[in-house]
Motif scaffolding. Structure first.
Motif, PDB file in Angstrom:
ATOM      1  N   VAL A   6       8.192  -3.596  11.933  1.00 14.86           N
ATOM      2  CA  VAL A   6       6.347  -3.352  11.210  1.00 14.86           C
ATOM      3  C   VAL A   6       5.524  -4.410  11.890  1.00 14.86           C
ATOM      4  O   VAL A   6       4.987  -3.998  11.837  1.00 14.86           O
ATOM      5  N   ALA A   7       5.662  -5.732  12.044  1.00 13.11           N
ATOM      6  CA  ALA A   7       5.166  -6.293  12.151  1.00 13.11           C
ATOM      7  C   ALA A   7       4.160  -6.264  13.472  1.00 13.11           C
ATOM      8  O   ALA A   7       3.450  -7.009  13.831  1.00 13.11           O
ATOM      9  N   ALA A   8       5.135  -5.932  14.425  1.00 13.54           N
ATOM     10  CA  ALA A   8       4.406  -5.713  16.143  1.00 13.54           C
ATOM     11  C   ALA A   8       4.554  -4.415  15.596  1.00 13.54           C
ATOM     12  O   ALA A   8       3.208  -4.682  16.429  1.00 13.54           O
ATOM     13  N   ALA A   9       3.653  -3.500  14.701  1.00 13.76           N
ATOM     14  CA  ALA A   9       3.605  -1.991  14.900  1.00 13.76           C
ATOM     15  C   ALA A   9       1.391  -2.666  14.898  1.00 13.76           C
ATOM     16  O   ALA A   9       1.237  -3.351  13.962  1.00 13.76           O
ATOM     17  N   ARG A  10       0.887  -1.758  15.810  1.00 17.55           N
ATOM     18  CA  ARG A  10      -0.577  -1.991  15.389  1.00 17.55           C
ATOM     19  C   ARG A  10      -1.631  -0.762  15.649  1.00 17.55           C
ATOM     20  O   ARG A  10      -2.476  -1.094  15.121  1.00 17.55           O
ATOM     21  N   SER A  11      -0.750   0.163  15.670  1.00 20.37           N
ATOM     22  CA  SER A  11      -1.558   1.401  15.376  1.00 20.37           C
ATOM     23  C   SER A  11      -0.880   2.225  14.691  1.00 20.37           C
ATOM     24  O   SER A  11       0.536   2.324  14.575  1.00 20.37           O
ATOM     25  N   GLU A  12      -1.721   3.898  14.320  1.00 19.53           N
ATOM     26  CA  GLU A  12      -1.045   4.888  13.471  1.00 19.53           C
ATOM     27  C   GLU A  12       0.280   5.809  14.541  1.00 19.53           C
ATOM     28  O   GLU A  12       1.216   5.624  13.475  1.00 19.53           O
ATOM     29  N   ALA A  13       0.239   4.645  15.341  1.00 21.30           N
ATOM     30  CA  ALA A  13       1.185   5.873  16.010  1.00 21.30           C
ATOM     31  C   ALA A  13       2.655   5.169  16.324  1.00 21.30           C
ATOM     32  O   ALA A  13       3.515   5.622  16.672  1.00 21.30           O
ATOM     33  N   GLU A  14       2.370   3.680  15.953  1.00 25.35           N
ATOM     34  CA  GLU A  14       3.558   3.021  16.243  1.00 25.35           C
ATOM     35  C   GLU A  14       4.001   2.589  14.610  1.00 25.35           C
ATOM     36  O   GLU A  14       4.983   2.022  14.231  1.00 25.35           O
ATOM     37  N   TRP A  15       3.176   3.762  13.543  1.00 29.43           N
ATOM     38  CA  TRP A  15       2.989   3.258  11.856  1.00 29.43           C
ATOM     39  C   TRP A  15       4.351   4.674  12.104  1.00 29.43           C
ATOM     40  O   TRP A  15       4.924   4.787  11.059  1.00 29.43           O
ATOM     41  N   ARG A  16       4.074   5.773  12.521  1.00 30.45           N
ATOM     42  CA  ARG A  16       4.616   7.267  12.316  1.00 30.45           C
ATOM     43  C   ARG A  16       5.947   6.665  12.091  1.00 30.45           C
ATOM     44  O   ARG A  16       6.352   7.231  11.401  1.00 30.45           O
ATOM     45  N   PRO A  17       6.473   6.756  13.315  1.00 29.26           N
ATOM     46  CA  PRO A  17       7.968   6.263  13.443  1.00 29.26           C
ATOM     47  C   PRO A  17       8.584   5.393  12.013  1.00 29.26           C
ATOM     48  O   PRO A  17       9.589   5.972  11.503  1.00 29.26           O
ATOM     49  N   LEU A  18       7.653   4.122  11.771  1.00 28.79           N
ATOM     50  CA  LEU A  18       8.865   3.474  11.192  1.00 28.79           C
ATOM     51  C   LEU A  18       8.025   4.276   9.643  1.00 28.79           C
ATOM     52  O   LEU A  18       9.181   3.589   8.468  1.00 28.79           O
ATOM     53  N   TRP A  19       7.500   4.935   9.192  1.00 27.72           N
ATOM     54  CA  TRP A  19       7.595   6.590   8.452  1.00 27.72           C
ATOM     55  C   TRP A  19       8.230   6.741   7.227  1.00 27.72           C
ATOM     56  O   TRP A  19       8.949   6.888   6.647  1.00 27.72           O
ATOM     57  N   GLU A  20       8.961   6.892   9.193  1.00 29.51           N
ATOM     58  CA  GLU A  20       9.942   7.947   8.820  1.00 29.51           C
ATOM     59  C   GLU A  20      11.486   6.871   8.936  1.00 29.51           C
ATOM     60  O   GLU A  20      12.841   7.663   8.488  1.00 29.51           O
ATOM     61  N   ASP A  21      11.799   5.792   9.427  1.00 23.90           N
ATOM     62  CA  ASP A  21      12.970   5.035   8.866  1.00 23.90           C
ATOM     63  C   ASP A  21      13.217   5.120   7.858  1.00 23.90           C
ATOM     64  O   ASP A  21      12.592   4.224   6.718  1.00 23.90           O
ATOM     65  N   PRO A  22      14.129   5.370   7.453  1.00 20.43           N
ATOM     66  CA  PRO A  22      14.722   5.149   5.628  1.00 20.43           C
ATOM     67  C   PRO A  22      15.392   3.598   5.562  1.00 20.43           C
ATOM     68  O   PRO A  22      15.217   4.007   4.633  1.00 20.43           O
ATOM     69  N   ARG A  23      15.260   2.872   6.164  1.00 24.04           N
ATOM     70  CA  ARG A  23      15.103   1.478   5.645  1.00 24.04           C
ATOM     71  C   ARG A  23      13.381   1.530   4.856  1.00 24.04           C
ATOM     72  O   ARG A  23      13.588  -0.527   4.163  1.00 24.04           O
ATOM     73  N   LEU A  24      12.584   2.236   5.781  1.00 24.12           N
ATOM     74  CA  LEU A  24      10.939   1.619   5.016  1.00 24.12           C
ATOM     75  C   LEU A  24      10.335   2.057   3.972  1.00 24.12           C
ATOM     76  O   LEU A  24       9.420   2.535   3.140  1.00 24.12           O
ATOM     77  N   THR A  25      11.055   3.647   4.459  1.00 23.71           N
ATOM     78  CA  THR A  25       9.938   4.846   3.541  1.00 23.71           C
ATOM     79  C   THR A  25      10.654   4.933   1.802  1.00 23.71           C
ATOM     80  O   THR A  25      11.292   4.116   1.414  1.00 23.71           O
ATOM     81  N   VAL A  26       9.271   4.459   1.297  1.00 22.56           N
ATOM     82  CA  VAL A  26       9.190   5.134  -0.143  1.00 22.56           C
ATOM     83  C   VAL A  26       9.751   6.130  -0.737  1.00 22.56           C
ATOM     84  O   VAL A  26       9.707   7.065  -0.987  1.00 22.56           O
ATOM     85  N   PRO A  27      11.061   5.817  -1.823  1.00 20.65           N
ATOM     86  CA  PRO A  27      11.923   6.803  -1.913  1.00 20.65           C
ATOM     87  C   PRO A  27      11.081   7.651  -2.949  1.00 20.65           C
ATOM     88  O   PRO A  27      10.206   6.986  -3.749  1.00 20.65           O
ATOM     89  N   ALA A  28      11.546   8.484  -3.556  1.00 17.87           N
ATOM     90  CA  ALA A  28      10.840   9.455  -4.603  1.00 17.87           C
ATOM     91  C   ALA A  28      10.761   8.760  -5.887  1.00 17.87           C
ATOM     92  O   ALA A  28       9.708   8.872  -6.791  1.00 17.87           O
ATOM     93  N   VAL A  29      11.565   7.381  -5.962  1.00 14.87           N
ATOM     94  CA  VAL A  29      11.874   7.470  -7.482  1.00 14.87           C
ATOM     95  C   VAL A  29      12.419   5.753  -7.696  1.00 14.87           C
ATOM     96  O   VAL A  29      12.792   5.172  -6.935  1.00 14.87           O
ATOM     97  N   ILE A  30      10.907   4.637  -7.749  1.00 11.84           N
ATOM     98  CA  ILE A  30      10.655   3.505  -7.759  1.00 11.84           C
ATOM     99  C   ILE A  30      11.411   2.798  -8.582  1.00 11.84           C
ATOM    100  O   ILE A  30      11.135   3.337 -10.111  1.00 11.84           O
ATOM    101  N   SER A  31      11.426   1.502  -8.891  1.00  9.69           N
ATOM    102  CA  SER A  31      11.116   0.511  -9.628  1.00  9.69           C
ATOM    103  C   SER A  31       9.925  -0.014  -9.790  1.00  9.69           C
ATOM    104  O   SER A  31      10.101  -0.903  -8.475  1.00  9.69           O
ATOM    105  N   SER A  32       9.329  -0.326 -11.487  1.00  7.19           N
ATOM    106  CA  SER A  32       8.144  -1.118 -11.186  1.00  7.19           C
ATOM    107  C   SER A  32       8.598  -2.149 -12.229  1.00  7.19           C
ATOM    108  O   SER A  32       8.948  -2.186 -13.101  1.00  7.19           O
ATOM    109  N   TYR A  33       8.929  -3.761 -11.319  1.00  3.21           N
ATOM    110  CA  TYR A  33       9.275  -4.472 -12.273  1.00  3.21           C
ATOM    111  C   TYR A  33       8.407  -5.823 -12.641  1.00  3.21           C
ATOM    112  O   TYR A  33       7.625  -6.715 -12.188  1.00  3.21           O
ATOM    113  N   THR A  34       7.466  -4.692 -13.719  1.00  8.82           N
ATOM    114  CA  THR A  34       6.632  -5.595 -14.480  1.00  8.82           C
ATOM    115  C   THR A  34       6.646  -6.497 -15.139  1.00  8.82           C
ATOM    116  O   THR A  34       7.952  -6.952 -16.096  1.00  8.82           O
ATOM    117  N   ILE A  35       6.213  -7.364 -15.515  1.00  9.26           N
ATOM    118  CA  ILE A  35       5.816  -8.612 -16.093  1.00  9.26           C
ATOM    119  C   ILE A  35       6.073  -8.377 -18.148  1.00  9.26           C
ATOM    120  O   ILE A  35       7.195  -9.058 -18.647  1.00  9.26           O
TER     121      ILE A  35
END
Length: 298
Positions: free
Chosen positions: A244-273
């Motif tokens: 992610v840190a090496a990516a600089r454009s949408e063309a480089e972000w696009r495959p990262l959005w598909e990366d299962p290590r980074l894709t946001v799941p449909a259900v997340i946890s909200s760790y509220t204070i």
């Protein structure tokens, strides 16, 4: 897929807001946002004792439509009307960022929230923070911090053009830490010793990538123990954040959005204070893919 960041997301969509009375100039829009939002830590700065309920509940508003509903309940008239602190939405830096992004998009300026770290709040420390990146007519992107507009902050730069060494997007912060140019212990929340370090930077790297893909999370959203610093970062976590840190454009972000290590799941946890950990189902979004995965780890 929208490639110019003009299209609203489910988070930034202002709904049926009438934008005809809003200015088109980005600086004027930032002033409007500053007039609508007070950071939940700014009460003393404005001489306002923020009600406890607002401190606990306003910033849990995930969508601009919810922010606007609260604002309508607290004051009549157009959004450009000057508001006393008691009439404002009590939020965080993410709310300044998202609301400005929403109004910029609605009035014709491409914009996107950015998650990272600011050096201008605490000397020698990189404070967890969000700004709004907006595109100039010539295609260049600038960083704007609406929270700094007329808020009594003494900064030696234009809040509509925050230098990139004063606000570091999370990927740049990650790279500085990994290359030994910055101490990870100086990144996080200045008021909380336990909320800082490389694991915190990694969380913001993932949130910033998600925001670039149209999933504009709350600052305390996550979906694994790595987001809380409960387990050491593994080699796979480090490698994904490096990418992610090496990516600089949408063309480089696009495959990262598909990366299962980074894709946001449909259900997340909200760790509220204030309200404890809650499971939240997110809406689908049209830019970065939001794909249901197996149940997130606690």
């Amino acid at each position: 897929m929208d490639t110019d960041y003009l299209a609203q997301t489910p988070y930034s969509d202002p709904g049926d807001l009438d934008t005809s009375g809003l200015p088109r100039d980005p600086a004027a829009l930032a002033a409007v946002v500053r007039n609508l939002v007070i950071h939940r830590g700014e009460g003393p700065r404005f001489g306002y004792a923020v009600p406890e309920r607002r401190l606990h509940e306003d910033a849990e508003s995930r969508y601009v439509t919810e922010m606007l509903r609260i604002l309508r309940e607290r004051g009549d008239g157009p959004l450009t009307r000057p508001r006393a602190p008691k009439e404002r939405f009590v939020g965080t830096c993410r709310d300044f960022s998202l609301l400005l992004c929403s109004l910029l998009r609605a009035t014709g300026t491409p914009a996107r929230p950015r998650c990272g770290f600011a050096t201008y709040f605490v000397d020698g420390f990189h404070e967890d923070h969000w700004v709004t990146e907006y595109r100039l007519p010539d295609g260049r992107w600038r960083q704007a911090d609406a929270q700094l507009r007329d808020g009594g902050y003494d900064v030696p730069f234009d809040p509509m053009d925050v230098p990139r060494d004063r606000f570091l997007v999370a990927g740049d912060a990650w790279r500085a830490c990994r290359e030994g140019r910055a101490d990870p212990r100086t990144f996080g929340l200045g008021f909380a010793e336990g909320l800082r370090g490389l694991w915190f930077v990694r969380g913001n790297v993932v949130r910033d990538l998600a925001a670039l893909g149209g999933v504009e999370l709350l600052p305390w959203d996550g979906w694994a123990p790595e987001f809380l610093g409960r387990v050491p970062l593994g080699a796979d976590d480090l490698a994904a954040a490096d990418a992610v840190a090496a990516a600089r454009s949408e063309a480089e972000w696009r495959p990262l959005w598909e990366d299962p290590r980074l894709t946001v799941p449909a259900v997340i946890s909200s760790y509220t204070i204030h309200r404890g950990t809650r499971k939240v189902r997110l809406p689908p979004t049209g830019r970065g893919p939001l794909r249901p995965r197996s149940a997130p780890r606690a």
